[in-house]
Design a protein around this motif. Sequence first.
Motif, PDB file in Angstrom:
ATOM      1  N   ILE B  76       0.614  -1.260   0.128  1.00 31.01           N
ATOM      2  CA  ILE B  76       0.137  -0.013  -0.043  1.00 31.01           C
ATOM      3  C   ILE B  76       0.767   1.151  -0.202  1.00 31.01           C
ATOM      4  CG2 ILE B  76      -1.896   1.412   1.098  1.00 31.01           C
ATOM      5  CD1 ILE B  76      -2.963  -1.322   2.205  1.00 31.01           C
ATOM      6  N   ARG B  97      -1.346  -4.952   2.359  1.00 30.16           N
ATOM      7  CA  ARG B  97      -2.502  -5.673   2.324  1.00 30.16           C
ATOM      8  C   ARG B  97      -2.449  -6.851   1.778  1.00 30.16           C
ATOM      9  NH1 ARG B  97      -7.813  -3.658   2.462  1.00 30.16           N
ATOM     10  NH2 ARG B  97      -7.171  -1.643   2.694  1.00 30.16           N
ATOM     11  N   LEU B  99      -4.888  -9.598   0.071  1.00 32.82           N
ATOM     12  CA  LEU B  99      -6.078  -9.975  -0.668  1.00 32.82           C
ATOM     13  C   LEU B  99      -6.787 -11.144  -0.179  1.00 32.82           C
ATOM     14  CD1 LEU B  99      -5.157  -9.049  -4.340  1.00 32.82           C
ATOM     15  CD2 LEU B  99      -5.734  -7.726  -2.458  1.00 32.82           C
ATOM     16  N   LYS B 102      -7.926 -10.393   3.453  1.00 31.04           N
ATOM     17  CA  LYS B 102      -8.794  -9.072   3.366  1.00 31.04           C
ATOM     18  C   LYS B 102      -8.749  -8.058   4.565  1.00 31.04           C
ATOM     19  CE  LYS B 102     -12.514 -11.420   0.963  1.00 31.04           C
ATOM     20  NZ  LYS B 102     -11.990 -11.252  -0.154  1.00 31.04           N
ATOM     21  N   GLY B 103      -7.311  -7.867   4.757  1.00 26.72           N
ATOM     22  CA  GLY B 103      -6.990  -6.781   5.768  1.00 26.72           C
ATOM     23  C   GLY B 103      -5.614  -6.257   5.470  1.00 26.72           C
ATOM     24  N   THR B 104      -5.241  -5.190   6.261  1.00 27.07           N
ATOM     25  CA  THR B 104      -3.960  -4.658   6.108  1.00 27.07           C
ATOM     26  C   THR B 104      -3.174  -4.875   7.404  1.00 27.07           C
ATOM     27  OG1 THR B 104      -4.370  -2.627   7.376  1.00 27.07           O
ATOM     28  CG2 THR B 104      -4.785  -2.951   4.994  1.00 27.07           C
ATOM     29  N   ARG B 106       0.543  -3.128   9.354  1.00 27.79           N
ATOM     30  CA  ARG B 106       1.589  -2.205   9.295  1.00 27.79           C
ATOM     31  C   ARG B 106       2.819  -2.783  10.049  1.00 27.79           C
ATOM     32  NH1 ARG B 106      -1.580   1.663  10.568  1.00 27.79           N
ATOM     33  NH2 ARG B 106      -1.277   1.875  12.747  1.00 27.79           N
TER      34      ARG B 106
END
Lengths: 422, 197
Positions: B76, B97, B99, B102-104, B106
């Motif tokens: 990202i 991210r 796929l 379905k989340g990110t 950090r």
Amino acid sequence: MKVKEAPPRADDVSGAAHLENTYVEGLNLVGDTPEGPLMELNMGPQHPSTHGVLRLVLRVEGEVVRYADPDIGYLHTGFEKDFERLTYHQAIPLTDRMDYLSPLGNNLGYALAVEKLLGEQVPDRAERIRVILVELSRIGSHLIFLGTHALDLGAQSAFLYGWREREKILEINEMVSGVRMMTSFIRVGGLMGDVPPEFEPAVRRFAREFRARVDDYEAMLSDNPLWIDRTRDLGVVSADDAIGWGVSGPTLRASGIAHDLRRDNPYSGYEDYEFDIPVGTRGDVYDRYLVRVREMRESIRIVEQAIDRLAPGPVVIDNRKVVLPPRHELDTSMEAVIHHFKLVTEGFRPPAGEVYMGVEGPRGELGFFLVSDATNKPYRLKVRGPSFNLIAAIPHLITGHIVADVVAILGSLDFVLGDSDR
Amino acid sequence: MSEEQGPPADTEVEAESPQAAVLRVAREVLDERVPGGVVGFDGVPPEQALVINPDLLVAVCHSLKEDDRLRYQLPIFCSAVDHLERDPRFDVVYQLRSLKLKGTIRLKVPVAEPMDGPPSVPSVVAVWPGMGCHEREAYDLLGIHFEGHPDLRRILMPVDWEGHPLRKDYVSFGEPVKFSDRGSFPPSSAVPTGGGQ
């Protein structure tokens, strides 16, 4: 402050450095390949087909692009530095001006990031109006894509058609906010105000008429043999490459990945709406066109569902530490006057922490990374514009294509330089 | 890191938030594949970041991308935050991210500014080519040096720009202005940084 040694020239194209420099005066020949000499060709920043102020330094062998180097920054305005000296509320007009083709989408991403930090959830009516306006902005943005992309490839009518419908969207913007483009209508904690009574019939009328318009666009282009010849199997990007380059949105979906944040990480109540995610199969220019056209239909579906469920109610949260009190209270309530004064002069202070909020913009994932130090201004606000990664992927996409196809591929990516340069 | 802590144990027992679960899984996988790569958590739940040992950053990134339980394939952004008063001064931040999940997630790499050079971290371009432009931006605006980046040069500012504007000690609205007869005026520390402090 330390000063770095002078960096290399911007047009020193990476990867071409090993080439023997055989510069010939007047010819811009910059190197030799086994097949022939390389010529340096400067495309932009004023080139009409670069859709903004993108400069591409191409090294071409005959007509074929061998190296490309996108040079951006002509629209860099230092928004991220400015955010650090503006209160959370003052920053909203800057977000309008980043992706200027979808200003409401930017407002929404920013407002959601700050609301996440505050732990606030806006009322139902505000969410519905937000969704309607953002989807209309998405349609407006896709219409500009359609018009300019088709114009680049010689189809002039699509341009006029697209701008005609976009005008109606801008009229709706003007109706609700008084401004056509840079509306700043979506605020932290809700909306600038409620929409006027004529909003609902106007949106319904637009939605009804627009379905037929999309049929017109498709009739003009989708089955047009000239259009297909020009765009099929051109600028193909595989799904793996697209993901690796950080490409998202319609460009990624055209490569066959059904990834849409509105469905995968719903926000603003998108989980309530029924819509499909159009995907392509080949990842070429034609698929990117088709995905966007089909997305307009899905956006209209969302708009119609949202307007059906629009119920009366408040459009801002009930937290006077964050949103301004209603005007009529200022006449009777000292509390309201104090809140109003404090909010206008100082703004609100969210708790310390950091959040990332990604929303599905018309070009892909628009992200706001917000670091708060519990003061009234963001400590750091990093904006992840989807166009930035699209532009970074350009060399990968156009190398090996002829110069005339570069225009088609650039148009199909639908980047906005305000979004990438910030 | 001042706030190094795991997700609070009591909330984990009651109801683990989705983001906390994502972090826990990522940490478990990374501890298994790259021991010592994750130093801890940083930030306030649920929006926490994994603090990564800079020496193992590239190995951690490869694992995040390639492990079938995670698949953080989509870069990202990568950027940095300047904590002027703190030591280490910078946090380099990576947002990824998945796929599949379905989340990110950090990542955060604290970087100190050495006496004799720019703060530097290994580049992750080899893992995600899409991070290259973000690393260039972080170099341009914050002066972070990404070792191993094939093409680290300014991207947004003009090539001959001096300094890194997003650093906290960079004076905003005080750029020197050249006058033909009097040389240039340096940025003055008296120039207000604006915003009505």
